[in-house]
Design a protein around this motif. Structure first.
Motif, PDB file in Angstrom:
ATOM      1  N   TYR A  33     105.633  29.165  62.440  1.00 56.78           N
ATOM      2  CA  TYR A  33     105.722  30.325  61.538  1.00 56.78           C
ATOM      3  C   TYR A  33     107.184  30.737  61.476  1.00 56.78           C
ATOM      4  N   LEU A  34     107.802  30.539  60.306  1.00 64.09           N
ATOM      5  CA  LEU A  34     109.226  30.823  60.166  1.00 64.09           C
ATOM      6  C   LEU A  34     109.470  32.260  59.755  1.00 64.09           C
ATOM      7  N   ARG A  35     108.869  32.681  58.684  1.00 65.25           N
ATOM      8  CA  ARG A  35     109.051  34.034  58.160  1.00 65.25           C
ATOM      9  C   ARG A  35     107.832  34.368  57.299  1.00 65.25           C
ATOM     10  N   PRO A  36     107.654  35.625  56.907  1.00 67.64           N
ATOM     11  CA  PRO A  36     106.511  35.958  56.045  1.00 67.64           C
ATOM     12  C   PRO A  36     106.502  35.117  54.767  1.00 67.64           C
ATOM     13  N   GLY A  37     105.372  34.484  54.538  1.00 66.49           N
ATOM     14  CA  GLY A  37     105.223  33.642  53.349  1.00 66.49           C
ATOM     15  C   GLY A  37     105.778  32.258  53.513  1.00 66.49           C
ATOM     16  N   GLU A  38     106.103  31.844  54.749  1.00 65.33           N
ATOM     17  CA  GLU A  38     106.615  30.485  54.953  1.00 65.33           C
ATOM     18  C   GLU A  38     106.133  29.985  56.301  1.00 65.33           C
ATOM     19  N   VAL A  39     105.227  29.007  56.245  1.00 63.70           N
ATOM     20  CA  VAL A  39     104.687  28.352  57.431  1.00 63.70           C
ATOM     21  C   VAL A  39     104.949  26.859  57.279  1.00 63.70           C
ATOM     22  N   VAL A  40     105.498  26.236  58.314  1.00 65.39           N
ATOM     23  CA  VAL A  40     105.804  24.802  58.275  1.00 65.39           C
ATOM     24  C   VAL A  40     104.828  24.073  59.188  1.00 65.39           C
ATOM     25  N   VAL A  41     104.207  23.052  58.635  1.00 66.54           N
ATOM     26  CA  VAL A  41     103.239  22.240  59.371  1.00 66.54           C
ATOM     27  C   VAL A  41     103.846  20.853  59.563  1.00 66.54           C
ATOM     28  N   ARG A  42     103.883  20.402  60.802  1.00 63.34           N
ATOM     29  CA  ARG A  42     104.378  19.053  61.101  1.00 63.34           C
ATOM     30  C   ARG A  42     103.185  18.126  61.299  1.00 63.34           C
ATOM     31  N   ILE A  43     103.202  17.023  60.592  1.00 56.35           N
ATOM     32  CA  ILE A  43     102.093  16.064  60.668  1.00 56.35           C
ATOM     33  C   ILE A  43     102.630  14.713  61.078  1.00 56.35           C
ATOM     34  N   ASN A  44     101.791  13.978  61.790  1.00 54.56           N
ATOM     35  CA  ASN A  44     102.074  12.586  62.137  1.00 54.56           C
ATOM     36  C   ASN A  44     101.133  11.691  61.343  1.00 54.56           C
ATOM     37  N   VAL A  45     101.717  10.820  60.565  1.00 55.93           N
ATOM     38  CA  VAL A  45     100.955   9.928  59.688  1.00 55.93           C
ATOM     39  C   VAL A  45     101.242   8.498  60.098  1.00 55.93           C
ATOM     40  N   SER A  46     100.216   7.667  60.061  1.00 54.04           N
ATOM     41  CA  SER A  46     100.377   6.262  60.412  1.00 54.04           C
ATOM     42  C   SER A  46     101.489   5.629  59.588  1.00 54.04           C
ATOM     43  N   SER A  47     102.311   4.820  60.268  1.00 55.98           N
ATOM     44  CA  SER A  47     103.437   4.186  59.585  1.00 55.98           C
ATOM     45  C   SER A  47     102.987   3.232  58.487  1.00 55.98           C
ATOM     46  N   LYS A  48     101.746   2.824  58.550  1.00 56.44           N
ATOM     47  CA  LYS A  48     101.245   1.924  57.504  1.00 56.44           C
ATOM     48  C   LYS A  48     100.982   2.659  56.192  1.00 56.44           C
ATOM     49  N   VAL A  49     100.886   3.998  56.258  1.00 56.04           N
ATOM     50  CA  VAL A  49     100.596   4.792  55.063  1.00 56.04           C
ATOM     51  C   VAL A  49     101.908   5.313  54.498  1.00 56.04           C
ATOM     52  N   LYS A  50     102.189   4.960  53.245  1.00 51.94           N
ATOM     53  CA  LYS A  50     103.365   5.441  52.549  1.00 51.94           C
ATOM     54  C   LYS A  50     102.950   6.585  51.636  1.00 51.94           C
ATOM     55  N   ILE A  51     103.749   7.676  51.683  1.00 50.45           N
ATOM     56  CA  ILE A  51     103.419   8.864  50.891  1.00 50.45           C
ATOM     57  C   ILE A  51     104.345   8.909  49.684  1.00 50.45           C
ATOM     58  N   PRO A  52     103.820   8.708  48.462  1.00 52.15           N
ATOM     59  CA  PRO A  52     104.665   8.699  47.269  1.00 52.15           C
ATOM     60  C   PRO A  52     105.254  10.077  46.983  1.00 52.15           C
ATOM     61  N   VAL A  53     106.420  10.045  46.324  1.00 53.11           N
ATOM     62  CA  VAL A  53     107.040  11.295  45.884  1.00 53.11           C
ATOM     63  C   VAL A  53     106.141  11.932  44.826  1.00 53.11           C
ATOM     64  N   GLY A  54     105.974  13.220  44.899  1.00 54.43           N
ATOM     65  CA  GLY A  54     105.057  13.935  44.013  1.00 54.43           C
ATOM     66  C   GLY A  54     103.742  14.271  44.680  1.00 54.43           C
ATOM     67  N   THR A  55     103.588  13.831  45.947  1.00 54.08           N
ATOM     68  CA  THR A  55     102.374  14.145  46.694  1.00 54.08           C
ATOM     69  C   THR A  55     102.377  15.626  47.080  1.00 54.08           C
ATOM     70  N   THR A  56     101.241  16.253  46.995  1.00 58.92           N
ATOM     71  CA  THR A  56     101.089  17.640  47.415  1.00 58.92           C
ATOM     72  C   THR A  56     100.000  17.723  48.475  1.00 58.92           C
TER      73      THR A  56
END
Length: 297
Positions: free
Chosen positions: A72-95
């Motif tokens: 929790y950084l500040r009101p209205g801003e929460v950052v979530v860190r995720i670990n994703v398998s290296s075999k999965v590529k996340i394209p730009v534009g993903t939400t």
């Protein structure tokens, strides 16, 4: 002393192995597989909506990783860190979307971008989208539900008024009588189908059999012989009629001799005159008969 040191070394090694196994077990229970390589990404949300660490990360319903940390950084801003398998590529534009569950909590779903050739690099930040959950949707539906409940109350009042209307009872009574009449008609129809119709079909079958027998008998008749007999009989009748018209036999003379007719007519006229004279002068005939009897005595 050496024996004591060996025991202490063994105890230390055993403790270290136990701690390592405990660490691995905790990570395993959290869904972290230390033997698989993974990439770390960050997602920025305005509201975490009850997301917890070690939650599963899905992409099109497929498990691609876990939530490693939430900051929790500040009101209205929460950052979530995720670990994703290296075999999965996340394209730009993903939400990333947070879908709230009915009983609490939420699920992190990745909506992949359209271009798989251009992908995020590890440690990049992915845009998070705040999607309205089921509870938010239910909150929007509550005013409509209240309106529907008002209509339902009006409907119940109307139904109660209809139920208390005496015409409804009369209609139900007529319906019951109609149902009883239909049942009686159905019983009569069943009786007709079970009793009268089989007898009618039996009579029809018997008549059909008689007709077949008559047809067979007619087929056995010698029609040509019968017609020849009829022609012969007609020829004999024609000859007898012709002989009656000829004057060379007694019957022909009676039928063709006009003098016989005249004589018979004169005889009938004379008898008629005699009867009329007896009616007009009965004394003539009676006196003669009386004198004739006296002379005989």
């Amino acid at each position: 002393m050496e024996t004591l040191r060996k025991k202490e070394i063994r105890i230390g090694i055993t403790g270290i192995v136990a701690l390592v196994l405990l660490f691995l077990g905790i990570k395993f229970l959290k869904g972290v597989n230390l033997f698989k390589s993974s990439n770390t990404y960050y997602i920025a949300f305005q509201n975490a909506k009850g997301l917890t660490k070690s939650s599963t990360v899905y992409a099109d319903g497929y498990n691609i990783g876990i939530v490693d940390d939430i900051s929790y950084l500040r009101p209205g801003e929460v950052v979530v860190r995720i670990n994703v398998s290296s075999k999965v590529k996340i394209p730009v534009g993903t939400t990333a979307h947070l879908d709230e569950a009915m009983l609490g909590g939420c699920t992190l779903n990745m909506v992949m971008g359209p271009n798989p050739a251009n992908c995020f690099s590890p440690n990049d930040t992915i845009l998070g989208s705040d999607v309205s959950g089921l509870m938010d949707a239910a909150a929007g539906v509550i005013p409509q539900v209240e309106t529907v409940l008002g209509h339902i109350d009006s409907l119940i009042v109307t139904l109660n008024a209809l139920a208390s209307n005496p015409d409804i009872n009369a209609t139900l009574q007529n319906t019951r009588l109609l149902t009883e009449s239909l049942n009686a008609s159905s019983n009569q129809l069943n009786s007709l189908l079970n009793n009268d119709v089989p007898r009618l079909l039996a009579n029809f079958n018997e008549a059909s059999q008689n007709l077949d027998t008559l047809s067979a008998n007619l087929a056995q008749l010698d029609v040509q012989y019968t017609l020849s007999k009829v022609d012969s009989t007609l020829d004999d009748l024609r000859g007898a009629t012709q002989k009656l018209s000829e004057p060379d036999n007694n019957i022909g003379l009676l039928l063709n001799d006009t003098s016989l007719y005249g004589n018979l007519n004169n005889t009938i006229n004379s008898a008629t005159l005699l009867l009329e004279d007896m009616k007009a002068h009965p004394g003539r005939y009676i006196n003669i008969s009386v004198f004739g009897r006296k002379n005989k005595q």
